[in-house]
Motif scaffolding. Structure first.
Motif, mmCIF file in Angstrom:
data_model
loop_
_atom_site.group_PDB
_atom_site.id
_atom_site.type_symbol
_atom_site.label_atom_id
_atom_site.label_comp_id
_atom_site.label_asym_id
_atom_site.label_seq_id
_atom_site.Cartn_x
_atom_site.Cartn_y
_atom_site.Cartn_z
ATOM 1 N N SER A 1 1.355 -2.837 11.144
ATOM 2 C CA SER A 1 2.176 -3.170 9.978
ATOM 3 C C SER A 1 1.426 -2.945 8.680
ATOM 4 C CB SER A 1 2.642 -4.617 10.040
ATOM 5 O OG SER A 1 3.469 -4.781 11.151
ATOM 6 N N THR A 2 0.129 -3.270 8.683
ATOM 7 C CA THR A 2 -0.669 -3.065 7.468
ATOM 8 C C THR A 2 -0.669 -1.585 7.091
ATOM 9 O OG1 THR A 2 -2.048 -4.906 8.156
ATOM 10 C CG2 THR A 2 -2.922 -3.523 6.412
ATOM 11 N N THR A 3 -0.821 -0.715 8.091
ATOM 12 C CA THR A 3 -0.811 0.726 7.820
ATOM 13 C C THR A 3 0.537 1.155 7.240
ATOM 14 O OG1 THR A 3 -2.338 1.039 9.648
ATOM 15 C CG2 THR A 3 -1.212 3.002 8.839
ATOM 16 N N ILE A 4 1.610 0.737 7.914
ATOM 17 C CA ILE A 4 2.953 1.111 7.436
ATOM 18 C C ILE A 4 3.159 0.624 6.008
ATOM 19 C CG2 ILE A 4 5.312 0.242 7.619
ATOM 20 C CD1 ILE A 4 5.739 1.596 9.934
ATOM 21 N N LYS A 5 2.707 -0.591 5.720
ATOM 22 C CA LYS A 5 2.904 -1.125 4.365
ATOM 23 C C LYS A 5 2.147 -0.308 3.325
ATOM 24 C CE LYS A 5 4.111 -5.834 5.568
ATOM 25 N NZ LYS A 5 3.504 -7.089 6.047
ATOM 26 N N MET A 6 0.978 0.177 3.681
ATOM 27 C CA MET A 6 0.237 1.022 2.739
ATOM 28 C C MET A 6 0.958 2.355 2.537
ATOM 29 S SD MET A 6 -3.821 0.373 3.373
ATOM 30 C CE MET A 6 -3.929 0.446 5.149
ATOM 31 N N LEU A 7 1.496 2.903 3.642
ATOM 32 C CA LEU A 7 2.179 4.190 3.541
ATOM 33 C C LEU A 7 3.484 4.082 2.756
ATOM 34 C CD1 LEU A 7 1.661 5.586 7.159
ATOM 35 C CD2 LEU A 7 0.428 6.215 5.085
ATOM 36 N N CYS A 8 4.091 2.902 2.795
ATOM 37 C CA CYS A 8 5.371 2.725 2.105
ATOM 38 C C CYS A 8 5.197 2.229 0.677
ATOM 39 C CB CYS A 8 6.263 1.756 2.873
ATOM 40 S SG CYS A 8 6.769 2.387 4.457
ATOM 41 N N GLY A 9 3.963 2.106 0.223
ATOM 42 C CA GLY A 9 3.736 1.693 -1.161
ATOM 43 C C GLY A 9 3.898 0.203 -1.396
ATOM 44 N N ILE A 10 3.762 -0.602 -0.346
ATOM 45 C CA ILE A 10 3.906 -2.052 -0.518
ATOM 46 C C ILE A 10 2.533 -2.716 -0.656
ATOM 47 C CG2 ILE A 10 4.845 -4.166 0.558
ATOM 48 C CD1 ILE A 10 6.787 -2.230 2.082
ATOM 49 N N LEU A 11 1.525 -2.143 -0.006
ATOM 50 C CA LEU A 11 0.160 -2.664 -0.075
ATOM 51 C C LEU A 11 -0.754 -1.571 -0.618
ATOM 52 C CD1 LEU A 11 -0.773 -4.461 3.292
ATOM 53 C CD2 LEU A 11 -0.774 -5.470 1.001
ATOM 54 N N THR A 12 -1.749 -1.977 -1.412
ATOM 55 C CA THR A 12 -2.705 -0.999 -1.944
ATOM 56 C C THR A 12 -3.941 -0.977 -1.045
ATOM 57 O OG1 THR A 12 -1.902 -1.533 -4.122
ATOM 58 C CG2 THR A 12 -3.950 -0.309 -4.017
ATOM 59 N N PRO A 13 -4.383 0.209 -0.625
ATOM 60 C CA PRO A 13 -5.584 0.294 0.236
ATOM 61 C C PRO A 13 -6.828 -0.199 -0.500
ATOM 62 C CG PRO A 13 -4.421 2.421 0.111
ATOM 63 C CD PRO A 13 -3.798 1.527 -0.907
ATOM 64 N N THR A 14 -7.840 -0.659 0.251
ATOM 65 C CA THR A 14 -9.107 -1.021 -0.385
ATOM 66 C C THR A 14 -10.044 0.184 -0.442
ATOM 67 O OG1 THR A 14 -9.718 -1.968 1.752
ATOM 68 C CG2 THR A 14 -9.114 -3.507 0.017
ATOM 69 N N ALA A 15 -9.783 1.196 0.371
ATOM 70 C CA ALA A 15 -10.543 2.450 0.285
ATOM 71 C C ALA A 15 -9.755 3.555 0.956
ATOM 72 C CB ALA A 15 -11.913 2.298 0.960
ATOM 73 N N GLY A 16 -10.150 4.784 0.653
ATOM 74 C CA GLY A 16 -9.514 5.929 1.279
ATOM 75 C C GLY A 16 -8.312 6.416 0.508
ATOM 76 N N SER A 17 -7.739 7.525 0.997
ATOM 77 C CA SER A 17 -6.617 8.109 0.288
ATOM 78 C C SER A 17 -5.490 8.423 1.257
ATOM 79 C CB SER A 17 -7.061 9.392 -0.413
ATOM 80 O OG SER A 17 -7.503 10.315 0.566
#
Lengths: 321, 241
Positions: free
Chosen positions: A48-64
């Motif tokens: 879920s954390t990955t999906i949320k980052m991909l959907c623009g809901i969570l900001t990653p702490t590193a990487g692109s």
């Protein structure tokens, strides 16, 4: 900016920490346009954390990462407007009719007013919900709600759709119809990113990534995973009174785990030849003549359990032979 | 020995026939899978057999007790775990177990030993004092099962027990069920996941209240000439329309 037009989703060293907890640990993958990409893993693995980052809901702490060409670190609002997202909770309004739900999402996703009517008809016919269109959503079956939720999630014609455990609690017939729809969309070039717990569902994907404790520990097509990623072998033992033999077999050296499948036993072993011999010997000693032992292909579930166990021991990623 | 038997078991809700003339026999120590689409009658069947719901007509016996005339005595021999596990979220793991032990009149003497056994068997020991609310889905499911087993039932009804539970926890759950088979417990299990139904010794396919098929998975697949139960069932259901 990702330049390759054939890549719908691309992440590089993507990481998300919550305090000292690493939820997603520098993962890398690319998803091609029109691909059905499955993301599997136990609860708490980082799906879920990955999906949320991909959907623009969570900001990653590193990487692109890039989704449909948009940067997940800087263009989160554009991502939200351009992707489709459907979760297991469906987010439909039970006290609105089917058509009203579609109209509502049409408004939210800013479908141009001129196009709204036509798009609604397209969606209704695509999800096969014509005869229910003026009913209240609350009284629909789980399968119909699921299709309606999918219809609402794609009202703005996104090129990428994220499905987060879309079929939890939906029956087999409805699930089968749902997957037919998904495959039709993929054939039209729409990219599908799906998470699931269910292996029969995972079999529908073009490629799968297994995530465990924040890391991707295997990534390949279902068939390659089944044939090349598991170091143990699976034996199918057919014998009468299989239930009783289940426990007796536990004592045979080299058997890691046994399970009943109908009237047969499936066992997971390191050395198929040796264990086959030992079981034969055991049967002969007890005067059992009517039995067969054959090597069978591992199921996806067998492969995943095995990969998780070996990851716990040694770490690393599945290396294809 | 036959532990579950029904004769023309029927349950209507107004004009809806939820279970229609069901005839079923399940052997002691068998894992029997009840499969079918939503609304097919799986849960109603389970509730009838567990003595929670009165049949409209027909008969049924579970472990020698009649499901409507002896429904109280029947409950001593059975356990029923619903999809929601029936746990108290604001009680700890141990408190939930004790609560169920009270309900089922498990004597204090027997209780300690039984709880200890259920804890080790389900892998719950490290979580004794944790509130049920804070358990993962898989752990909740195991606690639900442990509570259902507190009075050592002979027949266990599990209504879609693995919905939303991840593959690793599901695998653990099945290993616990195999332990129960060793003690000749009869397990009746409903699921809408057909890869899971492959594990059952026999499966019954219910659709619109009717038992369309009841056999060992291998026979059902052979008859339809397909590789999976899912494909077999979709073909059977489509044919019935």
């Amino acid at each position: 900016m990702a330049t390759d037009n054939n890549i719908a989703v691309s992440v590089k060293d993507l990481e998300k920490k919550f305090g000292s907890f690493i939820a997603v640990n520098r993962i890398n993958f690319d998803v091609k346009r029109g691909e059905i990409f499955g993301f599997l893993g136990p609860n708490g693995a980082g799906k879920s954390t990955t999906i949320k980052m991909l959907c623009g809901i969570l900001t990653p702490t590193a990487g692109s990462g890039y989704v449909d060409g948009y940067d997940i670190n800087r263009e989160q609002e554009l991502i939200k407007q351009n992707i489709g997202y459907m979760s297991q909770k469906f987010s439909l309004y039970d006290d609105l009719t089917v058509e009203e739900n579609i109209d509502f999402y049409s408004g939210i996703y800013k479908v141009p007013p001129k196009r709204q009517r036509e798009r609604k008809e397209e969606i209704i016919s695509m999800i096969g919900i014509e005869e229910f269109k003026s009913m209240f959503t609350g009284i629909l079956s789980g399968g119909l709600k699921q299709r309606l939720a999918l219809g609402c999630a794609i009202i703005h014609e996104p090129k990428i759709i994220f499905l987060d455990e879309p079929t939890a609690g939906v029956d087999p017939i409805a699930r089968n119809n749902f997957w037919k729809l998904i495959k039709e969309m993929a054939n039209k070039g729409i990219t599908i990113f799906v998470t699931t717990h269910y292996m029969d569902e995972a079999e529908n994907c073009d490629r799968l990534a297994l995530i465990y404790q924040g890391s991707i520990i295997a990534m390949d097509t279902p068939i390659n995973l089944k044939t090349q990623c598991m170091k143990e072998k699976v034996l199918k033992i057919s014998v009468s009174n299989a239930e009783e033999w289940l426990y007796k077999l536990d004592k045979v050296e080299g058997i890691k785990e046994s399970a009943l499948f109908g009237t047969a036993i499936h066992t997971i072993v390191d050395d198929a030849v040796k264990v086959k011999q030992s079981i034969k010997k055991l049967f002969q000693e007890t005067d059992i003549k009517d039995f067969t032992i054959e090597s069978i292909q591992a199921s996806l579930e067998d492969v995943f359990i095995s990969l998780i166990e070996s990851h716990e021991k040694v770490g690393g990623m599945c290396e294809l032979k | 020995m036959i532990t579950v038997k029904t004769q023309n078991l029927t349950r209507k809700f107004a004009s809806l026939i939820a279970v229609n003339n069901l005839n079923l026999e399940i052997e002691e120590g068998e894992i029997f899978g009840l499969v079918g689409p939503d609304g097919a009658g799986k849960t109603t069947t389970m509730r009838l057999l567990a003595g929670i719901l009165e049949p409209t007509s027909g008969e049924g016996w579970v472990y020698g007790k009649h499901i409507s005339k002896e429904s109280e005595a029947l409950k001593d021999n059975i356990a029923y775990m619903s999809q929601r596990f029936g746990l108290y979220e604001d009680l700890t793991v141990m408190e939930n177990l004790n609560f169920y032990a009270d309900i089922y009149n498990v004597s204090l003497k027997e209780r300690t030993q039984r709880i200890e056994r259920l804890m080790s068997f389900s892998g719950l020991s490290p979580f004794t004092n944790r509130l049920a609310r804070y358990l993962s889905g898989g752990m909740k499911q195991k606690l639900g099962l442990a509570c259902a087993l507190i009075h050592t039932p002979k027949v266990l009804f599990l209504d879609e027990p693995t919905n939303g539970v991840d593959p690793v926890s599901r695998r653990d759950f099945w290993q616990i069920l195999y332990q129960l088979l060793k003690e000749k417990v009869t397990i009746i299990f409903s699921t809408s996941y057909l890869d899971e139904a492959e594990r059952c010794k026999r499966v019954g396919l219910i659709h619109k209240g009717q038992l369309l098929k009841c056999d060992v998975p291998a026979n059902i697949k052979r008859e339809r000439n397909v590789d999976t139960l899912e494909a077999a069932f979709i073909s059977i259901i489509n044919e019935s329309h």
